[in-house]
Write a protein that holds these residues in place. Structure first.
Motif, PDB file in Angstrom:
ATOM      1  N   ALA A 152     -77.923 -64.182  54.594  1.00 12.03           N
ATOM      2  CA  ALA A 152     -76.976 -65.260  54.313  1.00 12.03           C
ATOM      3  C   ALA A 152     -75.808 -64.762  53.483  1.00 12.03           C
ATOM      4  O   ALA A 152     -74.868 -65.503  53.225  1.00 12.03           O
ATOM      5  CB  ALA A 152     -77.681 -66.400  53.587  1.00 12.03           C
ATOM      6  N   GLY A 153     -75.850 -63.500  53.067  1.00 10.22           N
ATOM      7  CA  GLY A 153     -74.754 -62.916  52.302  1.00 10.22           C
ATOM      8  C   GLY A 153     -75.161 -61.570  51.753  1.00 10.22           C
ATOM      9  O   GLY A 153     -76.151 -61.464  51.038  1.00 10.22           O
ATOM     10  N   HIS A 154     -74.401 -60.533  52.097  1.00  8.06           N
ATOM     11  CA  HIS A 154     -74.794 -59.166  51.734  1.00  8.06           C
ATOM     12  C   HIS A 154     -73.538 -58.322  51.559  1.00  8.06           C
ATOM     13  O   HIS A 154     -72.560 -58.472  52.293  1.00  8.06           O
ATOM     14  CB  HIS A 154     -75.669 -58.581  52.841  1.00  8.06           C
ATOM     15  CG  HIS A 154     -76.072 -57.161  52.628  1.00  8.06           C
ATOM     16  ND1 HIS A 154     -76.730 -56.726  51.498  1.00  8.06           N
ATOM     17  CD2 HIS A 154     -75.901 -56.049  53.413  1.00  8.06           C
ATOM     18  CE1 HIS A 154     -76.965 -55.413  51.604  1.00  8.06           C
ATOM     19  NE2 HIS A 154     -76.456 -54.984  52.741  1.00  8.06           N
ATOM     20  N   LEU A 155     -73.573 -57.431  50.574  1.00  9.64           N
ATOM     21  CA  LEU A 155     -72.462 -56.517  50.309  1.00  9.64           C
ATOM     22  C   LEU A 155     -72.815 -55.120  50.783  1.00  9.64           C
ATOM     23  O   LEU A 155     -73.929 -54.634  50.563  1.00  9.64           O
ATOM     24  CB  LEU A 155     -72.143 -56.463  48.811  1.00  9.64           C
ATOM     25  CG  LEU A 155     -71.228 -57.522  48.202  1.00  9.64           C
ATOM     26  CD1 LEU A 155     -69.804 -57.385  48.700  1.00  9.64           C
ATOM     27  CD2 LEU A 155     -71.762 -58.922  48.419  1.00  9.64           C
ATOM     28  N   MET A 156     -71.865 -54.461  51.443  1.00  7.85           N
ATOM     29  CA  MET A 156     -71.989 -53.059  51.806  1.00  7.85           C
ATOM     30  C   MET A 156     -70.609 -52.410  51.741  1.00  7.85           C
ATOM     31  O   MET A 156     -69.584 -53.103  51.732  1.00  7.85           O
ATOM     32  CB  MET A 156     -72.615 -52.881  53.183  1.00  7.85           C
ATOM     33  CG  MET A 156     -71.795 -53.399  54.337  1.00  7.85           C
ATOM     34  SD  MET A 156     -72.559 -53.075  55.958  1.00  7.85           S
ATOM     35  CE  MET A 156     -73.849 -54.320  56.024  1.00  7.85           C
ATOM     36  N   VAL A 157     -70.583 -51.081  51.708  1.00  9.48           N
ATOM     37  CA  VAL A 157     -69.334 -50.354  51.524  1.00  9.48           C
ATOM     38  C   VAL A 157     -68.855 -49.788  52.859  1.00  9.48           C
ATOM     39  O   VAL A 157     -69.564 -49.002  53.498  1.00  9.48           O
ATOM     40  CB  VAL A 157     -69.489 -49.208  50.515  1.00  9.48           C
ATOM     41  CG1 VAL A 157     -68.118 -48.596  50.212  1.00  9.48           C
ATOM     42  CG2 VAL A 157     -70.153 -49.682  49.235  1.00  9.48           C
ATOM     43  N   LEU A 158     -67.659 -50.183  53.275  1.00  9.49           N
ATOM     44  CA  LEU A 158     -67.032 -49.600  54.451  1.00  9.49           C
ATOM     45  C   LEU A 158     -66.407 -48.272  54.010  1.00  9.49           C
ATOM     46  O   LEU A 158     -65.492 -48.255  53.188  1.00  9.49           O
ATOM     47  CB  LEU A 158     -65.976 -50.551  55.003  1.00  9.49           C
ATOM     48  CG  LEU A 158     -65.485 -50.364  56.430  1.00  9.49           C
ATOM     49  CD1 LEU A 158     -64.776 -51.614  56.921  1.00  9.49           C
ATOM     50  CD2 LEU A 158     -64.581 -49.166  56.560  1.00  9.49           C
ATOM     51  N   VAL A 159     -66.940 -47.153  54.550  1.00  8.08           N
ATOM     52  CA  VAL A 159     -66.508 -45.823  54.084  1.00  8.08           C
ATOM     53  C   VAL A 159     -65.746 -45.038  55.132  1.00  8.08           C
ATOM     54  O   VAL A 159     -65.226 -43.960  54.833  1.00  8.08           O
ATOM     55  CB  VAL A 159     -67.713 -44.988  53.604  1.00  8.08           C
ATOM     56  CG1 VAL A 159     -68.460 -45.708  52.484  1.00  8.08           C
ATOM     57  CG2 VAL A 159     -68.667 -44.650  54.750  1.00  8.08           C
ATOM     58  N   GLY A 160     -65.660 -45.546  56.372  1.00 10.74           N
ATOM     59  CA  GLY A 160     -64.933 -44.792  57.377  1.00 10.74           C
ATOM     60  C   GLY A 160     -65.032 -45.403  58.754  1.00 10.74           C
ATOM     61  O   GLY A 160     -65.626 -46.473  58.952  1.00 10.74           O
TER      62      GLY A 160
END
Length: 463
Positions: free
Chosen positions: A380-388
């Motif tokens: 329902a909601g999650h953070l992740m890092v776009l690295v490329g």
């Protein structure tokens, strides 16, 4: 099942002891003309996103100061970024911390921005800040809006904040509403966007606090306002790959899952720590880390203790979690040489420009199982890092919802990732229509960005 934002969709019934009126010694009025109800339109409608920043002497000088002054930041010059601090206390107030029950006296000074008309009236607003708060100091951030019907909101508290937790408990404030808008943890929102009512303008207020009789002061070096009016859409138009070649930034990889059940006082790790884990990955990418003294409280049995520190440094005692967006940005900006904002991007084209300039993008996504191939979970909601991006334009992400640090790197299909990040409505596993993030992201970047970084940030509306 990562799920850091489930509490964000509801206002808690309980209120806290420190109200906006108690924390805010002064206020002024602002109004704006009315406008017709906006048409949400088809998916092709471009989201209206506006970001404003206060960082320079001219920015601070345009506001109304009551006991505050502007000073050069270390290494700065008269025409560079400058900070806002207490010069002379404007008064003293007794405040009770709702999370500890302790009452203390504080000297205060304040700064209020001019009324800011918005280029496109907004349905949502998020305030972010970068500040130094030595022990014995803290700050409050508030917003007051002018509606398109000519009336105004009350002063809304957007956060009580300190980098540490020895003086106050860092907190959002629930139960703030006026029947037409409300504060949902860290976000101002029009309650019924379909009514056509919007935020036509707003003003921000900083109140800086210190222990009475001392020369201590918080120093605020950046204040940011994100205002947006997004079309309701379950599908977003695709953005064709734009990078000339594959590009992947060397962002360190940390798993949130290896911290499961650690530190219940900070929401017990695991799925609850996606936001601080993502923040710490990007902080480490920029060459910063907690000191050994910072980490002395962490059990030596725990791997990646810096993630535990990030959880403690972002924890919101009212929200009872680490997913408060501005608190994560403010935490990142406590590290030397870093500044941080919360903003929205309109497409993966914006993200490509940032990646090309060497700036990772921390994204907020929500999806059902099967909507993002390779994830292996729903959220329902999650953070992740776009690295490329790959040569084909697919997304390379550091996804902390992984069983180990080594498993954090993922490649997600471009079209799938684009949709679960940028859409504003989606149907969850229970069959209920829920809100999507609409492209919310955290951007952490150097205090002295190079020309390429400055240009990439400007292309996304950030200065």
């Amino acid at each position: 099942m990562p799920n850091h934002t489930s509490r964000r969709s509801l206002l808690a019934a309980a209120s806290v002891a420190v109200t906006a009126a108690a924390v805010s010694p002064r206020a002024s009025a602002a109004t704006a003309p009315s406008r017709p109800a906006p048409d949400a339109g088809p998916a092709e409608v471009t989201p209206a996103v506006e970001f404003r920043a206060w960082t320079t002497a001219a920015d601070w000088g345009a506001g109304a100061a009551q006991g505050t002054a502007v000073e050069d930041l270390p290494g700065g010059s008269g025409d560079g970024p400058q900070g806002l601090r207490i010069e002379t206390a404007a008064g003293t107030v007794d405040l009770t911390d709702p999370h500890t029950g302790a009452t203390a006296s504080w000297e205060w000074a304040s700064w209020t921005s001019p009324a800011q008309p918005l280029a496109v009236p907004a349905a949502q607003a998020v305030v972010s800040w970068n500040a130094h708060t030595p022990a014995g100091t803290w700050l409050a951030v508030e917003l007051r809006g002018s509606y398109t019907d000519g009336t105004s909101t009350p002063w809304y508290v957007m956060g009580h904040w300190a980098a540490g937790d020895q003086d106050i408990r860092r907190t959002s404030v629930d139960a703030q509403q006026d029947g037409r808008s409300s504060i949902r943890t860290d976000t101002f929102a029009i309650d019924t966007p379909a009514s056509g009512l919007r935020l036509a303008g707003c003003e921000l207020r900083l109140t800086l606090y210190r222990t009475p009789g001392t020369a201590l002061t918080p120093t605020v070096r950046r204040l940011g306002l994100l205002a947006s009016d997004l079309p309701e859409r379950t599908e977003v138009p695709p953005a064709a790959p734009g990078l000339p070649a594959a590009r992947e930034l060397p962002v360190p990889r940390y798993s949130q899952e290896i911290h499961r059940s650690q530190y219940p006082q900070y929401d017990s790790g695991g799925e609850a720590w996606c936001s601080p884990t993502s923040s710490q990955m990007v902080i480490a990418y920029w060459g910063q880390a907690p000191t050994p003294a910072d980490l002395a409280w962490v059990s030596p049995d725990y791997a990646d203790p810096q993630v535990c520190q990030a959880a403690r440094g972002t924890y919101d005692y009212q929200y009872q979690g680490c997913g408060n967006w501005p608190f994560n940005a403010a935490y990142a900006a406590t590290y030397p040489g870093l500044q941080a904002v919360v903003t929205r991007l309109r497409s993966l084209t914006d993200a490509e420009q940032l990646i090309q300039a060497g700036i990772p993008v921390i994204t907020s996504v929500s999806f059902r199982s099967g909507e993002l191939d390779g994830a292996g979970y729903d959220t329902a909601g999650h953070l992740m890092v776009l690295v490329g991006f790959t040569a084909q334009g697919d997304v390379i992400a550091n996804d902390p919802a992984s069983p180990s640090d080594d498993a954090v790197r993922r490649v997600y299909q471009r079209r799938q990732f684009e949709n679960v990040w940028l859409r504003t409505k989606w149907t969850n596993a229970a069959g209920t229509v829920a809100d999507g993030s609409g492209g919310i992201c955290y951007l952490y970047f150097p205090t002295d960005p190079d020309p390429t970084q400055t240009q990439a940030l400007a292309s996304c509306g950030v200065r």
